[in-house]
Design a protein around this motif. Sequence first.
Motif, mmCIF file in Angstrom:
data_model
loop_
_atom_site.group_PDB
_atom_site.id
_atom_site.type_symbol
_atom_site.label_atom_id
_atom_site.label_comp_id
_atom_site.label_asym_id
_atom_site.label_seq_id
_atom_site.Cartn_x
_atom_site.Cartn_y
_atom_site.Cartn_z
ATOM 1 N N LEU A 1 0.821 -1.215 0.000
ATOM 2 C CA LEU A 1 0.000 0.000 0.000
ATOM 3 C C LEU A 1 0.846 1.252 0.000
ATOM 4 O O LEU A 1 0.563 2.234 -0.684
ATOM 5 N N ARG A 2 1.899 1.227 0.828
ATOM 6 C CA ARG A 2 2.725 2.419 0.948
ATOM 7 C C ARG A 2 3.422 2.764 -0.354
ATOM 8 O O ARG A 2 3.644 3.928 -0.657
ATOM 9 N N MET B 1 0.866 4.417 -2.440
ATOM 10 C CA MET B 1 0.635 5.769 -1.951
ATOM 11 C C MET B 1 1.819 6.677 -2.263
ATOM 12 O O MET B 1 1.650 7.874 -2.438
ATOM 13 N N PRO C 1 4.122 11.474 -3.241
ATOM 14 C CA PRO C 1 2.723 11.165 -2.885
ATOM 15 C C PRO C 1 1.761 12.303 -3.198
ATOM 16 O O PRO C 1 0.636 12.060 -3.633
ATOM 17 N N ARG D 1 0.194 12.234 -6.628
ATOM 18 C CA ARG D 1 -0.663 11.125 -7.047
ATOM 19 C C ARG D 1 -2.088 11.424 -6.608
ATOM 20 O O ARG D 1 -2.304 12.000 -5.554
ATOM 21 N N ILE E 1 -4.323 9.735 -5.064
ATOM 22 C CA ILE E 1 -4.669 8.552 -4.286
ATOM 23 C C ILE E 1 -4.933 9.015 -2.856
ATOM 24 O O ILE E 1 -4.219 9.874 -2.345
ATOM 25 N N MET F 1 -5.845 7.749 1.277
ATOM 26 C CA MET F 1 -5.613 6.575 2.117
ATOM 27 C C MET F 1 -6.288 6.744 3.470
ATOM 28 O O MET F 1 -6.309 7.828 4.047
ATOM 29 N N ALA G 1 -10.758 11.024 3.089
ATOM 30 C CA ALA G 1 -10.264 10.418 1.860
ATOM 31 C C ALA G 1 -11.244 10.666 0.710
ATOM 32 O O ALA G 1 -10.847 10.967 -0.413
ATOM 33 N N LEU H 1 -7.176 3.814 -0.683
ATOM 34 C CA LEU H 1 -6.473 2.733 0.006
ATOM 35 C C LEU H 1 -6.896 2.681 1.464
ATOM 36 O O LEU H 1 -7.112 3.718 2.098
ATOM 37 N N HIS I 1 2.918 10.969 7.112
ATOM 38 C CA HIS I 1 2.560 10.238 5.900
ATOM 39 C C HIS I 1 1.180 10.642 5.431
ATOM 40 O O HIS I 1 0.947 10.823 4.237
ATOM 41 N N ALA J 1 0.144 12.086 1.963
ATOM 42 C CA ALA J 1 -0.879 11.399 1.189
ATOM 43 C C ALA J 1 -1.981 12.367 0.765
ATOM 44 O O ALA J 1 -2.582 12.210 -0.279
#
Lengths: 404, 348, 348, 279, 304
Positions: free
Chosen positions: C49-50, C53, C75, C78, C80, C82, C150, C159, E200, E204
Amino acid sequence: ASASADMKPVGTDSFNMKHLDFDAATLTRENFYDVLVPVAKQEGEVNLYSFAASFPVFWKEAVIPGFEKKYGIRVNFYDVKEDVAKQQLIAVHQADQDSPADAYFAPGPTPAETRNTPIIANLPLADVLPEAKNFDETLLHVSFGFDHGGTFMPLHRDQTGMGYNSALMKPEEVPADFPALLAYAKAHPKQVAITSPLKGGSGENFLYALAQSMLTGECHDKLASDFGWDDAAAAEWVKTSGCFTPVWAYLRELTPLVEVTNGNADTQNLIANNAATIGTVWEDYAYTFVQDKQLPETYRITLLANGQDGGGDGIFVVRNAVHPAAAMLLIDYAMSYEPQFWKMKNMASRTARKDIAITDAIDAKNAQFLVPEAIYRKYAIGYPTVPVMTAMRDAYVAEIVSKM
Amino acid sequence: MTSMAHLRIAGLTKSFADAVALHPTDLDVEQGEFITLLGPSGCGKSTFLRMLMGIAAPSGGAIWLAGARIDAMPPEKRNIAMVFQSYALFPHLSVLGNLAFGLKMKKVPKAEQERRIAHAVRICNLGPYVARMPRQLSGGQQQRVALARAIVMEPDLLLFDEPLSNLDAKLRETLREELLTLHRRVGGTSIYVTHDQDEAMSMSDRIVVMNEGRVVETGTPFDLYRAPRSRFTARFLGRTTLVDALAGKGMARLPWGQMMPIDSAASGPVALSIRPEDLDPALDPDGAGVVTGFQFLGSAVFYHVLAGDIRLTASAPAREAPIPAGSRVALISRAPLHVLDDSAGAAS
Amino acid sequence: MTSMAHLRIAGLTKSFADAVALHPTDLDVEQGEFITLLGPSGCGKSTFLRMLMGIAAPSGGAIWLAGARIDAMPPEKRNIAMVFQSYALFPHLSVLGNLAFGLKMKKVPKAEQERRIAHAVRICNLGPYVARMPRQLSGGQQQRVALARAIVMEPDLLLFDEPLSNLDAKLRETLREELLTLHRRVGGTSIYVTHDQDEAMSMSDRIVVMNEGRVVETGTPFDLYRAPRSRFTARFLGRTTLVDALAGKGMARLPWGQMMPIDSAASGPVALSIRPEDLDPALDPDGAGVVTGFQFLGSAVFYHVLAGDIRLTASAPAREAPIPAGSRVALISRAPLHVLDDSAGAAS
Amino acid sequence: MARSSRIPFSTDDSLWLAIGLYSALVLVIGVPLAMIVLWSFADGWFPPALIPTAFTLEHWRQIVEDRGLAEATLRSILIATTVTALSGVIALPTAWAMARFPFRMKRAVEMFVLAPLIVPGLVVAVGVGQLFLSLRLAYTVPGVILVQLIGTLPLMIRLLSASLGTIPEDLLLAARALGASPLRAMLAVVLPLSVPTLVAGGLLTFVESFQEFDMSFIVGAPLVETLPVRLFFYLDGSGIRFTSAAVVSLILLAPVLIVFVLAGRIMRDDVMASGMGKL
Amino acid sequence: MSSTTARAPRHDGWPAMKGDQPNGRTIALLLLPGVGLLALLFGIPLVSGIFGSFGLGMGAGRNAGPTLASYAKVFGDPRYLAGLRTTLYYGAMAVLVDLVVAIPLALALGRSFVGRKLFNGLYKIPLAVPGIVVAFAMLTLLEQGGFLSRVLHLVGLSLPRLVRDPWGIGVIAAMAWKDIPFMTLIIVGSFAAVPEELLHAARAFGASPLRAFLKVRLPLAMPGITAAILLSFIRSTGSFVIPDVLGASYPLPLSVLMYQAFRDSNWPLVYAIGTVLMLASFLILLSYYFLTARIVAPAGGGGR
Ligand SMILES: Nc1ncnc2c1ncn2[C@@H]1O[C@H](COP(=O)(O)OP(=O)(O)OP(=O)(O)O)[C@@H](O)[C@H]1O
Ligand SMILES: Nc1ncnc2c1ncn2[C@@H]1O[C@H](COP(=O)(O)OP(=O)(O)OP(=O)(O)O)[C@@H](O)[C@H]1O
Ligand SMILES: NCCCCNCCCN
Ligand SMILES: [Mg+2]
Ligand SMILES: [Mg+2]
């Protein structure tokens, strides 16, 4: 005072000592050793405080070994910071307790500063110490203009002056008096280092000397000779009399042109770094630096015409000392010929003894680093009184420092 | 004089300044029983255990264990051991140090200590780990150490506070069985706290269902699942659909019109608990229900069925491909539906 | 040129200094699919997954999303989103602040931000909580905020890294359904990581079974449960008993002598996966098995049965009282037994 | 269970970062310290020389031959050790109460405990001197120890209460459940778990005690003379001589640096940070 | 956080059998050794100092009070007002330099590099160096004609005034030199307490590394950083020897003025200055509490 007169407490009716294990009243120069040596041996030891940065070597090399050998009395030596030690002793006496120190080698102004919170034993040492008879009578009784009654022995004489690097200054460039110094500073900005009068003795004394040279007439008389001041009156006079106007005018012009340093060592280091060519110094302290190779061999010292101040520091028996007899013996020993000679020779510390001339002790090579004898005789002067000095420092802040 | 239960709890209660954590509660536990306290978070389970252990003071009531009244004793005087949710292994002691801790505190003779530790190490399969520190063990291994540390005390009563809730699904299942095996082998009396119905049902001799500081119902897993008295139990233990129906002559008319057998002779309005496995959904274009979705669980498929305006769940074995959503199904009764004790009312 | 999958992963791999976390892996995911990565702890799911991501760098391989190659992008470039296991809500921001965070970072116009947030708040039922700080929310509510955060990104790919594993049993089940409903409503493409087989089976369009950094098998839940190819899948997905048998003519002879139908035409030694629901244990004094214990799970009872020297599990509906331990039972085949692809061998 | 899953963006040991940091370290910390070492051996160091033109051991000889030095060093070590131990022992129960019990005026107590960090030492020093004179604690080793505790206790209490607050309640309950009385649970569980904090706090306390001058002088000198009291004289700002000051600096620094190097291995940063990180 | 709804609040400390909270006496007894000793050794002198600042209780013959003379001096005399300004200036600038160095350093320490363990020990050395030694080292280094200027002279550059300069550069540099390790230590801890997962998450959700730092890591580490700022500030304002040796002779910070008053045995003035310094620190402490009450502790929610 006659050498055979009975001893009397200074100032009051009784001795301010809790542990007088001998009859102080009957002590004389003549019976001094007979009475005190056995008692001192009984006491067994003596606690010595010493304040001056350059003096440990004197005590350790010239006094303690000889004294211990001679009397078999142990000396416990303590370097102290003058302000912390003074407060400690004041606290001790306010609590009416035994003194941790027996003898204290302290700054010259100490008797004047502590007159309201006495920490000095009121023993008239000047009258009973056998060695005192070789000393200048005035210096035995007066320190920084304050008559302490012979309780504070002049152990060390010192002199401030202008130290300079002769490699960087031609002889004719060396300022001869205050106006010349100002002119030099104008020509060489930031090359003159003046120790802050708030931070170290050589700067303080520069201020006093300036005043002593600038004040005239009645003003000058009051500065030099009227010893009846109290703090408030002195402050009032300095602030409002107008006597000091030329002093402040001079300093206002000079200060921006010079480097005002944070201490005597600071000034000397600037000279050593070639960052200053000339600055205010203590004669003896700079001498120590030369010996220590922290000032160059080209270092020289002179006095400004119209006078620069000198004085001295002294030693006393502390009130309520636990080993008073040993303390008196120790002071007597430190004042004797050998240690005083050694001190002059090695430390350029002048003496109040009448029987030692500077030329006896110091060779020609080392004499270069001292104030030339002729100049010394002409321009060395004594201090104003302690209250006036304090008032001048405060006024300096108000008139100069806070307006820069 | 009649013989007393191994553990007898009478009127035990606990109030905090702002709330009652446990209303007066009675419970008798026989020697060797494995009892589970089951209930939602905050219902008072831990408070109950802590009072048994002696680490919380009861506001009222009495506790007898093995014939002696213990409710005023400090914990170190009671012969009770506890396995904590967090395991509470001493991080600065090795496995061996952890096992020996209690024995040292109770000044058990050295030889006896060794014997008991060896025994516990054997039955908990800790042989390879005795020298390790707790942080060097996996969750499951830590759990076994916590258990062994309790076992060596040879307690009159063994307490568990959600000992598996920190583990992941697969491990939880494995350890559940392991724990039960150990309980049988040791033969002690245990009280086990959980909020996981599967755990409670698969492990316990008896379950004590709790809610909001009260015991709602007590019984064997089978009785409580098949024949709960209260709505709360029915809903908390397994899936169920609660419906209102009109009963009479061993049958009931369900909201969507069908008649089905019930397990009671009651007549009039009743509340029914319909378990998914009570109804068999069968493809039937004229059926009473429509499949709105399903959930595949491997061994079975749970169908969400809309019958009339009731959404219910019916399960079927998952041996062939599931019935697709949207299909119409008939609902065939597999067993008599259970009538709840609570008088009927909106079965929300 | 053939059309490419929405997400295409080719040869993706990740090695650490001391170990390979993911061996080269290929995977295609179609628009709108809900894919689950299932495997034991440490098998490489999170690593996978990471890398998708972008918060871990692949050691090799390529990733295309919506037609663009993304594996070298940071990241933030993208598209995406999570949902983290710990939710990773920003504790210093309110719910609203959390929802707006990503939109602000991507400089979405104000009006559009508001529209999207309002939408997400509505579908996640967060209306009453928008002004709260994360610590003022229950676990379930936090989970919904993480999801909403998300969703507002309208990502090409969503994700999930074990988003339910921190919750307790009852809540986990509720949120599982809620999440799935939301996925359907949003209609995005999702990859979901879990080690909970029930979760994987009940939620996914397809499951990717992983073990030790490799994909073991991919398929629909039904196919993987009923007809796994590998022992690992059979064992990890639901309960099973693996036995060696001798096959021929659609039948197999089991170790305890019985013949049963199988789902393959293979002949010779085979490995069978016997699900509990494949065998019906029936009280029979001449039966081949002995019940050694059972586990009551409400809807069903799992019997541990000793047949010959094989310990197996067989389940029966729990509508009547369970068969007591010690009873002798006949094992009646309910469906053809599944033959594993792996060539036979000791089915340990 | 919270499994930690940390994947750093870059796992490679960065060489350039190391080079940068170590260069900065040498320039910023190494050079000033090198100045001190050089001065302690300098026999003439005038411009434009970058290092002394000649070297001598004379400055070292003068100070090391001081007959009270060894005695004062031993006494300082003794006092610092005792202060460190006492700080730990005294702080532990207090920190325990502050970390784990709610009580009225807790905030006020916390602030009071921090106050010695805020109040200038001079304001307290003389008052303490007076107090100790009347308590007959002046010029005694216990007096010096007590006065140093004023400076060291706040830190120790802070550090300990931060770390004691993190000991899980369950561990204590488990100890009780396993038959430990409250006191034994304290000794067998709390104490061992506080070791990292006691070590970190202890090292800092040792350093602080070892270097304290003002209050130790007023309360202890001359009868109780610590190493700084013996040596700080040479460092007097207005009368400083670089040469002897350098020797003294090194003598004062040496034991402390040794302690720090040792500590680098056992001292946990997080302990210090947690204690001071939130007031 | 492990479970759904808020779990039962735990008992704190010892579960006594006589009720679950230990009683007041037990708590008092536990507090006694530390708080009692400080009350005696620190509280009494402190109170007598505060009295002393009004000229009260200064010993026989010195009882001048009650009087506000010393405060009048501190708030009336330009020298002391300038002192207060200087104190605040030195403190603020030192903290600023601390932060500018400590934050990047803390970030660097969070990464892995060759020799990290050793560096971690070495950078803390200044923690153990007494202020006077720092002042001395800086003096030899920064003074005109000192080491640095000699080095620069070789390449034909000359050093601006760094000692006794009007901006206090030398003073600030020395204070920062001594305090940076302390600051760094606390900031490293505060950064480490921010869960990596949050960073993170920030990435993200579209944050660049810089923005993730500014928007997530920094705000969450703020309580620790503000505490470090506060403590460094207080340490700087109390520092006497560094400005005394390296600073310009005017204006002097209050700490030096206080020492001068001490030298002159002007106790009411010493105590008045001390009280003013204390009050300043205290006000800053209060505003710290006020400010951090609004910032969420990172340990609060969201973490694991
Ligand atoms: N020290 C306390 N002070 C006040 N209330 C408390 C205290 N301890 C527990 N409670 C309350 O008592 C009730 C029961 O708590 P308890 O911990 O026994 O619940 P539980 O059933 O164990 O929950 P969980 O499954 O979450 O562990 C709760 O409402 C809780 O808030
Ligand atoms: N930074 C790292 N350095 C070295 N190895 C790592 C690192 N991160 C992960 N690993 C290893 O890679 C493997 C896969 O880890 P990963 O976190 O992807 O597992 P997972 O399947 O998500 O497990 P879990 O279910 O426990 O979350 C593990 O063996 C792990 O120890
Ligand atoms: N303030 C004290 C003045 C006395 C200075 N004496 C200095 C002696 C240096 N050797
Ligand atoms: Mg609980
Ligand atoms: Mg993972």
